[in-house]
Scaffold this motif. Structure first.
Motif, PDB file in Angstrom:
ATOM      1  N   GLY A 110       0.811  -1.226   0.000  1.00 38.28           N
ATOM      2  CA  GLY A 110       0.000   0.000   0.000  1.00 38.28           C
ATOM      3  C   GLY A 110       0.838   1.268   0.000  1.00 38.28           C
ATOM      4  O   GLY A 110       0.328   2.355  -0.260  1.00 38.28           O
ATOM      5  N   LEU A 111       2.104   1.141   0.332  1.00 39.95           N
ATOM      6  CA  LEU A 111       3.014   2.312   0.305  1.00 39.95           C
ATOM      7  C   LEU A 111       4.129   2.011  -0.689  1.00 39.95           C
ATOM      8  O   LEU A 111       5.166   1.457  -0.317  1.00 39.95           O
ATOM      9  CB  LEU A 111       3.616   2.565   1.680  1.00 39.95           C
ATOM     10  CG  LEU A 111       2.692   3.046   2.780  1.00 39.95           C
ATOM     11  CD1 LEU A 111       3.479   3.415   4.026  1.00 39.95           C
ATOM     12  CD2 LEU A 111       1.885   4.240   2.306  1.00 39.95           C
ATOM     13  N   GLU A 112       3.850   2.334  -1.938  1.00 39.03           N
ATOM     14  CA  GLU A 112       4.790   1.918  -2.975  1.00 39.03           C
ATOM     15  C   GLU A 112       5.427   3.071  -3.750  1.00 39.03           C
ATOM     16  O   GLU A 112       6.302   2.853  -4.575  1.00 39.03           O
ATOM     17  CB  GLU A 112       4.089   0.960  -3.944  1.00 39.03           C
ATOM     18  CG  GLU A 112       4.151  -0.480  -3.455  1.00 39.03           C
ATOM     19  CD  GLU A 112       2.823  -1.196  -3.522  1.00 39.03           C
ATOM     20  OE1 GLU A 112       2.079  -0.923  -4.472  1.00 39.03           O
ATOM     21  OE2 GLU A 112       2.535  -2.001  -2.610  1.00 39.03           O
ATOM     22  N   CYS A 113       4.994   4.273  -3.484  1.00 46.67           N
ATOM     23  CA  CYS A 113       5.607   5.424  -4.161  1.00 46.67           C
ATOM     24  C   CYS A 113       5.378   6.671  -3.302  1.00 46.67           C
ATOM     25  O   CYS A 113       4.603   6.639  -2.331  1.00 46.67           O
ATOM     26  CB  CYS A 113       5.025   5.614  -5.562  1.00 46.67           C
ATOM     27  SG  CYS A 113       3.252   5.905  -5.566  1.00 46.67           S
ATOM     28  N   LEU A 114       6.049   7.741  -3.689  1.00 43.86           N
ATOM     29  CA  LEU A 114       5.972   8.991  -2.919  1.00 43.86           C
ATOM     30  C   LEU A 114       4.528   9.472  -2.781  1.00 43.86           C
ATOM     31  O   LEU A 114       4.125   9.982  -1.731  1.00 43.86           O
ATOM     32  CB  LEU A 114       6.826  10.045  -3.647  1.00 43.86           C
ATOM     33  CG  LEU A 114       7.352  11.225  -2.854  1.00 43.86           C
ATOM     34  CD1 LEU A 114       8.158  10.789  -1.637  1.00 43.86           C
ATOM     35  CD2 LEU A 114       8.202  12.114  -3.760  1.00 43.86           C
ATOM     36  N   GLU A 115       3.745   9.272  -3.854  1.00 44.76           N
ATOM     37  CA  GLU A 115       2.353   9.768  -3.868  1.00 44.76           C
ATOM     38  C   GLU A 115       1.470   9.011  -2.878  1.00 44.76           C
ATOM     39  O   GLU A 115       0.384   9.481  -2.536  1.00 44.76           O
ATOM     40  CB  GLU A 115       1.768   9.647  -5.286  1.00 44.76           C
ATOM     41  CG  GLU A 115       2.366  10.625  -6.294  1.00 44.76           C
ATOM     42  CD  GLU A 115       3.750  10.237  -6.811  1.00 44.76           C
ATOM     43  OE1 GLU A 115       4.243   9.137  -6.452  1.00 44.76           O
ATOM     44  OE2 GLU A 115       4.338  11.036  -7.552  1.00 44.76           O
ATOM     45  N   ASP A 116       1.906   7.831  -2.431  1.00 44.12           N
ATOM     46  CA  ASP A 116       1.123   7.105  -1.424  1.00 44.12           C
ATOM     47  C   ASP A 116       1.256   7.745  -0.041  1.00 44.12           C
ATOM     48  O   ASP A 116       0.464   7.455   0.860  1.00 44.12           O
ATOM     49  CB  ASP A 116       1.563   5.631  -1.356  1.00 44.12           C
ATOM     50  CG  ASP A 116       1.105   4.852  -2.587  1.00 44.12           C
ATOM     51  OD1 ASP A 116       0.117   5.268  -3.224  1.00 44.12           O
ATOM     52  OD2 ASP A 116       1.737   3.825  -2.898  1.00 44.12           O
ATOM     53  N   VAL A 117       2.283   8.553   0.123  1.00 45.16           N
ATOM     54  CA  VAL A 117       2.533   9.178   1.436  1.00 45.16           C
ATOM     55  C   VAL A 117       2.223  10.674   1.404  1.00 45.16           C
ATOM     56  O   VAL A 117       1.657  11.219   2.357  1.00 45.16           O
ATOM     57  CB  VAL A 117       4.011   8.972   1.857  1.00 45.16           C
ATOM     58  CG1 VAL A 117       4.252   9.570   3.237  1.00 45.16           C
ATOM     59  CG2 VAL A 117       4.397   7.498   1.817  1.00 45.16           C
ATOM     60  N   PHE A 118       2.609  11.325   0.307  1.00 53.45           N
ATOM     61  CA  PHE A 118       2.488  12.786   0.213  1.00 53.45           C
ATOM     62  C   PHE A 118       1.581  13.183  -0.941  1.00 53.45           C
ATOM     63  O   PHE A 118       1.449  12.463  -1.927  1.00 53.45           O
ATOM     64  CB  PHE A 118       3.873  13.419  -0.007  1.00 53.45           C
ATOM     65  CG  PHE A 118       4.837  13.232   1.144  1.00 53.45           C
ATOM     66  CD1 PHE A 118       4.765  14.054   2.267  1.00 53.45           C
ATOM     67  CD2 PHE A 118       5.806  12.238   1.106  1.00 53.45           C
ATOM     68  CE1 PHE A 118       5.642  13.881   3.320  1.00 53.45           C
ATOM     69  CE2 PHE A 118       6.689  12.059   2.164  1.00 53.45           C
ATOM     70  CZ  PHE A 118       6.604  12.884   3.276  1.00 53.45           C
ATOM     71  N   ASP A 119       0.988  14.361  -0.827  1.00 51.85           N
ATOM     72  CA  ASP A 119       0.271  15.009  -1.935  1.00 51.85           C
ATOM     73  C   ASP A 119       1.347  15.768  -2.723  1.00 51.85           C
ATOM     74  O   ASP A 119       1.695  16.895  -2.390  1.00 51.85           O
ATOM     75  CB  ASP A 119      -0.777  15.947  -1.325  1.00 51.85           C
ATOM     76  CG  ASP A 119      -1.473  16.796  -2.362  1.00 51.85           C
ATOM     77  OD1 ASP A 119      -1.392  16.471  -3.555  1.00 51.85           O
ATOM     78  OD2 ASP A 119      -2.102  17.797  -1.958  1.00 51.85           O
ATOM     79  N   VAL A 120       1.896  15.103  -3.744  1.00 53.56           N
ATOM     80  CA  VAL A 120       3.118  15.591  -4.401  1.00 53.56           C
ATOM     81  C   VAL A 120       2.794  16.671  -5.432  1.00 53.56           C
ATOM     82  O   VAL A 120       1.944  16.476  -6.306  1.00 53.56           O
ATOM     83  CB  VAL A 120       3.874  14.430  -5.093  1.00 53.56           C
ATOM     84  CG1 VAL A 120       5.156  14.952  -5.755  1.00 53.56           C
ATOM     85  CG2 VAL A 120       4.201  13.323  -4.091  1.00 53.56           C
ATOM     86  N   HIS A 121       3.483  17.806  -5.316  1.00 51.70           N
ATOM     87  CA  HIS A 121       3.363  18.909  -6.284  1.00 51.70           C
ATOM     88  C   HIS A 121       4.726  19.089  -6.939  1.00 51.70           C
ATOM     89  O   HIS A 121       5.583  19.789  -6.407  1.00 51.70           O
ATOM     90  CB  HIS A 121       2.954  20.208  -5.586  1.00 51.70           C
ATOM     91  CG  HIS A 121       1.584  20.163  -4.998  1.00 51.70           C
ATOM     92  ND1 HIS A 121       0.531  20.874  -5.507  1.00 51.70           N
ATOM     93  CD2 HIS A 121       1.103  19.467  -3.936  1.00 51.70           C
ATOM     94  CE1 HIS A 121      -0.550  20.632  -4.794  1.00 51.70           C
ATOM     95  NE2 HIS A 121      -0.236  19.785  -3.835  1.00 51.70           N
ATOM     96  N   PRO A 122       4.956  18.450  -8.098  1.00 47.13           N
ATOM     97  CA  PRO A 122       6.268  18.616  -8.758  1.00 47.13           C
ATOM     98  C   PRO A 122       6.409  20.029  -9.324  1.00 47.13           C
ATOM     99  O   PRO A 122       5.467  20.562  -9.915  1.00 47.13           O
ATOM    100  CB  PRO A 122       6.237  17.580  -9.895  1.00 47.13           C
ATOM    101  CG  PRO A 122       5.009  16.760  -9.697  1.00 47.13           C
ATOM    102  CD  PRO A 122       4.061  17.585  -8.887  1.00 47.13           C
TER     103      PRO A 122
END
Ligand SMILES: Nc1ccn([C@@H]2O[C@@H]3COP(=O)(O)O[C@H]3[C@H]2O)c(=O)n1
Ligand SMILES: [Zn+2]
Ligand SMILES: [Zn+2]
Length: 245
Positions: A110-122
């Motif tokens: 269930g935690l496989e990428c940055l987006e699984d932890v953070f609301d990523v704004h590149p």
């Protein structure tokens, strides 16, 4: 419109008297970490704050004194506060932050990428992003470690935060000509400046630039340098500065 900046710490990566050079930038609507290093969770606690009182984080580069607190931040937000914090980060650093820094500690089903932890704004460099009505951020790629991407921040077109960078007098001159009124610069007090600007280099700046510079990311030997930094004061940890007045 008032943007405030309070440093959780103002120390170099190896400083022990001062916490990592991480800040909290805030407007009336938004509160963000600028970097979240190894000492950030404890420094935040010592200020009487908790992670859920912030909306997210802006990352400048991937050294431990700038990203080493992100695992605890991500886990606390996930398991204690049940919310994804915003993560503003250069596009080039999204994959390496997960693959090279966080994956070892954070990956699980269930935690496989940055987006699984953070609301990523590149963020693309050299582009202004409106974080809210009062705060715009532009990343400027600046030299720090050879072949490693690292970014400084331009806030509301008037405030320059070097993060970690080597001495770039022409860039500083250009920024002032373009209307920058305040420059917070990392400063190496002892030894050769292979990856940071040294105090000797910064003292070579003309008064017109020096008068806008304040010093951060300094070593434990700061007290020996009081009164010897020209027109450039040291930034005080925990003091709340207004940065766009
Ligand atoms: N090529 C390098 C790489 C790193 N360093 C030291 O390690 C620290 C990592 O965090 P920093 O704040 O960028 O400061 C770096 C140098 O002290 C260094 O001195 N030379
Ligand atoms: Zn650093
Ligand atoms: Zn660094």
């Amino acid at each position: 419109m008032t943007v405030k900046l309070q440093m959780l710490g103002t120390g170099s990566a190896f400083a022990k008297r001062y916490a990592n050079n991480n800040g909290i930038i805030s407007t009336s609507n938004t509160k963000l970490f600028i970097d979240c290093g190894i000492t950030a969770p404890l420094a935040l606690h010592q200020l009487g704050l908790t992670f859920d009182q912030l909306d997210g984080v802006i990352i400048t580069h991937l050294h431990g004194d700038h990203v080493g607190g992100l695992e605890e931040y991500g886990f606390q937000m996930m398991f204690r506060y049940k919310r994804k914090p915003k993560l503003y980060i250069a596009t080039t650093l999204v994959e390496p932050l997960w693959e090279n820094t966080l994956k070892g500690g954070m990956s699980q089903p269930g935690l496989e990428c940055l987006e699984d932890v953070f609301d990523v704004h590149p963020l693309e460099p050299d582009t202004n992003y409106a974080i809210d009505d009062e705060l715009s951020i532009r990343l400027i790629q600046t030299p720090h470690i050879p072949d490693k991407s690292s970014y400084s921040l331009l806030v509301n077109e008037t405030f320059f935060y070097s993060a970690d960078m080597r001495f770039q007098p022409q860039l500083l001159e250009q920024l002032v000509q373009q209307g920058v009124t305040s420059i917070w610069h990392d400063c190496q007090l002892v030894g050769a400046g292979e990856v940071h600007a040294t105090i000797t280099e910064l003292l070579s700046l003309p008064p017109s630039i020096q008068s806008r510079v304040s010093l951060m990311h300094y070593g434990d030997e700061r007290s020996e340098w009081e009164g010897r930094t020209g027109l450039m004061p040291f930034i005080e940890p925990h003091h709340v500065y207004t940065i766009d007045s």
